[in-house]
Design a protein around this motif. Structure first.
Motif, PDB file in Angstrom:
ATOM      1  N   SER A   1      -5.306  49.124 -40.743  1.00  0.00           N
ATOM      2  CA  SER A   1      -5.130  48.941 -39.298  1.00  0.00           C
ATOM      3  C   SER A   1      -3.960  49.775 -38.781  1.00  0.00           C
ATOM      4  CB  SER A   1      -4.884  47.470 -38.978  1.00  0.00           C
ATOM      5  OG  SER A   1      -5.954  46.685 -39.377  1.00  0.00           O
ATOM      6  N   ILE A   2      -2.883  49.794 -39.529  1.00  0.00           N
ATOM      7  CA  ILE A   2      -1.711  50.570 -39.105  1.00  0.00           C
ATOM      8  C   ILE A   2      -2.038  52.058 -39.084  1.00  0.00           C
ATOM      9  CG2 ILE A   2       0.636  51.256 -39.769  1.00  0.00           C
ATOM     10  CD1 ILE A   2       1.061  48.389 -40.743  1.00  0.00           C
ATOM     11  N   ILE A   3      -2.705  52.555 -40.097  1.00  0.00           N
ATOM     12  CA  ILE A   3      -3.094  53.978 -40.144  1.00  0.00           C
ATOM     13  C   ILE A   3      -4.021  54.312 -38.982  1.00  0.00           C
ATOM     14  CG2 ILE A   3      -4.429  55.677 -41.464  1.00  0.00           C
ATOM     15  CD1 ILE A   3      -1.652  55.282 -42.557  1.00  0.00           C
TER      16      ILE A   3
ATOM     17  N   TYR B   1      -4.213  52.814 -36.119  1.00  0.00           N
ATOM     18  CA  TYR B   1      -3.441  52.747 -34.879  1.00  0.00           C
ATOM     19  C   TYR B   1      -2.558  53.980 -34.711  1.00  0.00           C
ATOM     20  CZ  TYR B   1       0.017  51.186 -31.488  1.00  0.00           C
ATOM     21  OH  TYR B   1       0.857  51.098 -30.412  1.00  0.00           O
ATOM     22  N   LEU B   2      -1.887  54.377 -35.779  1.00  0.00           N
ATOM     23  CA  LEU B   2      -0.953  55.500 -35.689  1.00  0.00           C
ATOM     24  C   LEU B   2      -1.656  56.844 -35.524  1.00  0.00           C
ATOM     25  CD1 LEU B   2       1.713  54.473 -38.349  1.00  0.00           C
ATOM     26  CD2 LEU B   2       1.915  54.370 -35.857  1.00  0.00           C
ATOM     27  N   THR B   3      -2.886  56.951 -35.999  1.00  0.00           N
ATOM     28  CA  THR B   3      -3.592  58.231 -35.915  1.00  0.00           C
ATOM     29  C   THR B   3      -4.648  58.262 -34.814  1.00  0.00           C
ATOM     30  OG1 THR B   3      -5.179  57.522 -37.595  1.00  0.00           O
ATOM     31  CG2 THR B   3      -3.230  58.734 -38.360  1.00  0.00           C
ATOM     32  N   ALA B   4      -4.687  57.221 -33.983  1.00  0.00           N
ATOM     33  CA  ALA B   4      -5.714  57.144 -32.936  1.00  0.00           C
ATOM     34  C   ALA B   4      -5.585  58.276 -31.924  1.00  0.00           C
ATOM     35  CB  ALA B   4      -5.646  55.800 -32.225  1.00  0.00           C
ATOM     36  N   ASP B   5      -4.385  58.708 -31.639  1.00  0.00           N
ATOM     37  CA  ASP B   5      -4.165  59.741 -30.615  1.00  0.00           C
ATOM     38  C   ASP B   5      -4.178  61.158 -31.166  1.00  0.00           C
ATOM     39  OD1 ASP B   5      -3.888  57.698 -28.775  1.00  0.00           O
ATOM     40  OD2 ASP B   5      -1.707  57.600 -29.019  1.00  0.00           O
ATOM     41  N   THR B   6      -4.392  61.327 -32.459  1.00  0.00           N
ATOM     42  CA  THR B   6      -4.323  62.665 -33.046  1.00  0.00           C
ATOM     43  C   THR B   6      -5.611  63.448 -32.888  1.00  0.00           C
ATOM     44  OG1 THR B   6      -4.977  61.845 -35.215  1.00  0.00           O
ATOM     45  CG2 THR B   6      -2.608  61.950 -34.745  1.00  0.00           C
ATOM     46  N   GLY B   7      -6.670  62.802 -32.456  1.00  0.00           N
ATOM     47  CA  GLY B   7      -7.919  63.510 -32.217  1.00  0.00           C
ATOM     48  C   GLY B   7      -8.676  63.858 -33.482  1.00  0.00           C
ATOM     49  N   GLY B   8      -9.237  62.876 -34.137  1.00  0.00           N
ATOM     50  CA  GLY B   8     -10.069  63.132 -35.312  1.00  0.00           C
ATOM     51  C   GLY B   8      -9.350  62.992 -36.627  1.00  0.00           C
TER      52      GLY B   8
ATOM     53  N   GLN C   1      -8.198  60.166 -37.892  1.00  0.00           N
ATOM     54  CA  GLN C   1      -8.290  58.832 -38.471  1.00  0.00           C
ATOM     55  C   GLN C   1      -9.021  58.824 -39.809  1.00  0.00           C
ATOM     56  OE1 GLN C   1     -10.015  56.524 -35.259  1.00  0.00           O
ATOM     57  NE2 GLN C   1      -8.175  55.254 -35.230  1.00  0.00           N
ATOM     58  N   GLY C   2     -10.145  59.467 -39.878  1.00  0.00           N
ATOM     59  CA  GLY C   2     -10.921  59.478 -41.113  1.00  0.00           C
ATOM     60  C   GLY C   2     -10.155  60.102 -42.257  1.00  0.00           C
ATOM     61  N   LEU C   3      -9.494  61.214 -41.980  1.00  0.00           N
ATOM     62  CA  LEU C   3      -8.697  61.886 -43.004  1.00  0.00           C
ATOM     63  C   LEU C   3      -7.538  61.004 -43.456  1.00  0.00           C
ATOM     64  CD1 LEU C   3      -8.024  64.410 -44.673  1.00  0.00           C
ATOM     65  CD2 LEU C   3      -6.696  65.210 -42.699  1.00  0.00           C
ATOM     66  N   ALA C   4      -6.851  60.390 -42.509  1.00  0.00           N
ATOM     67  CA  ALA C   4      -5.699  59.556 -42.845  1.00  0.00           C
ATOM     68  C   ALA C   4      -6.125  58.341 -43.667  1.00  0.00           C
ATOM     69  CB  ALA C   4      -4.980  59.103 -41.575  1.00  0.00           C
ATOM     70  N   ILE C   5      -7.226  57.710 -43.291  1.00  0.00           N
ATOM     71  CA  ILE C   5      -7.691  56.553 -44.051  1.00  0.00           C
ATOM     72  C   ILE C   5      -8.185  56.989 -45.429  1.00  0.00           C
ATOM     73  CG2 ILE C   5      -9.480  54.772 -44.125  1.00  0.00           C
ATOM     74  CD1 ILE C   5      -8.973  54.326 -41.154  1.00  0.00           C
ATOM     75  N   GLY C   6      -8.796  58.160 -45.525  1.00  0.00           N
ATOM     76  CA  GLY C   6      -9.203  58.687 -46.819  1.00  0.00           C
ATOM     77  C   GLY C   6      -8.010  58.943 -47.722  1.00  0.00           C
ATOM     78  N   VAL C   7      -6.936  59.502 -47.162  1.00  0.00           N
ATOM     79  CA  VAL C   7      -5.721  59.738 -47.945  1.00  0.00           C
ATOM     80  C   VAL C   7      -5.110  58.408 -48.383  1.00  0.00           C
ATOM     81  CG1 VAL C   7      -3.356  60.627 -47.804  1.00  0.00           C
ATOM     82  CG2 VAL C   7      -5.252  61.982 -46.926  1.00  0.00           C
ATOM     83  N   LEU C   8      -5.125  57.403 -47.490  1.00  0.00           N
ATOM     84  CA  LEU C   8      -4.622  56.077 -47.859  1.00  0.00           C
ATOM     85  C   LEU C   8      -5.455  55.480 -49.002  1.00  0.00           C
ATOM     86  CD1 LEU C   8      -2.737  53.656 -47.404  1.00  0.00           C
ATOM     87  CD2 LEU C   8      -4.356  52.849 -45.688  1.00  0.00           C
TER      88      LEU C   8
END
Length: 150
Positions: free
Chosen positions: A123-125, A127-134, A136-143
């Motif tokens: 959820s935190i990832i 939320y923090l990457t929501a404004d980066t434009g695409g 989110q998927g990469l950030a959650i994959g890295v997590l």
């Protein structure tokens, strides 16, 4: 639970010692069942709690509860074997009812931080990457990779 609370030994020569160990293992499995029940119930409460108090505070509370439960585990082990230190744990057969209940309570309480651990980082990832434009998927994959690889 088989050794620390029930004072059994899986490789003991006496059948009473082995039975005490087996009873402790069964009680530990029941504790894991309670853990799963609390995890399931608290997973429904995570979203309202995060909206009310914030995900970071919930994460911090989860870590504090985990710390308190782990410290309690060490205390319960010390109390359980305290009078048997000179003789060794293998000479004390049976369980103390108060220690057994305290162990099951700790098993149960550990379900809450586990439910937080399973959901809040994602959820935190998000939320923090929501404004980066695409991103989110990469950030959650890295997590996910950071969780799985170690």
């Amino acid at each position: 639970m088989g050794r620390e609370v029930y004072h059994g030994d899986p490789k003991g020569n006496d059948s009473v010692v082995v039975k005490a160990y087996d009873a402790g293992v069964r009680e530990g499995a029941f504790g894991l069942l309670l853990n799963s029940v609390v995890l399931g119930i608290s997973s429904f409460l995570i979203e309202p709690m995060c909206q009310r108090m914030g995900a970071r505070l919930i994460w911090a509370m989860s870590n504090f509860i985990m710390f308190a439960c782990m410290a309690s585990t060490a205390i319960i082990s010390l109390v359980s074997v305290n009078k048997y230190i000179t003789e060794g744990i293998q000479h004390a057969i049976g369980e103390n009812r108060a220690i057994k209940i305290a162990s099951l309570v700790i098993f149960s309480l550990l379900g809450f931080p586990l439910s937080i651990t399973y959901s809040v980082p994602f959820s935190i990832i998000a939320y923090l990457t929501a404004d980066t434009g695409g991103g989110q998927g990469l950030a959650i994959g890295v997590l996910n990779l950071a969780i799985v690889i170690p």
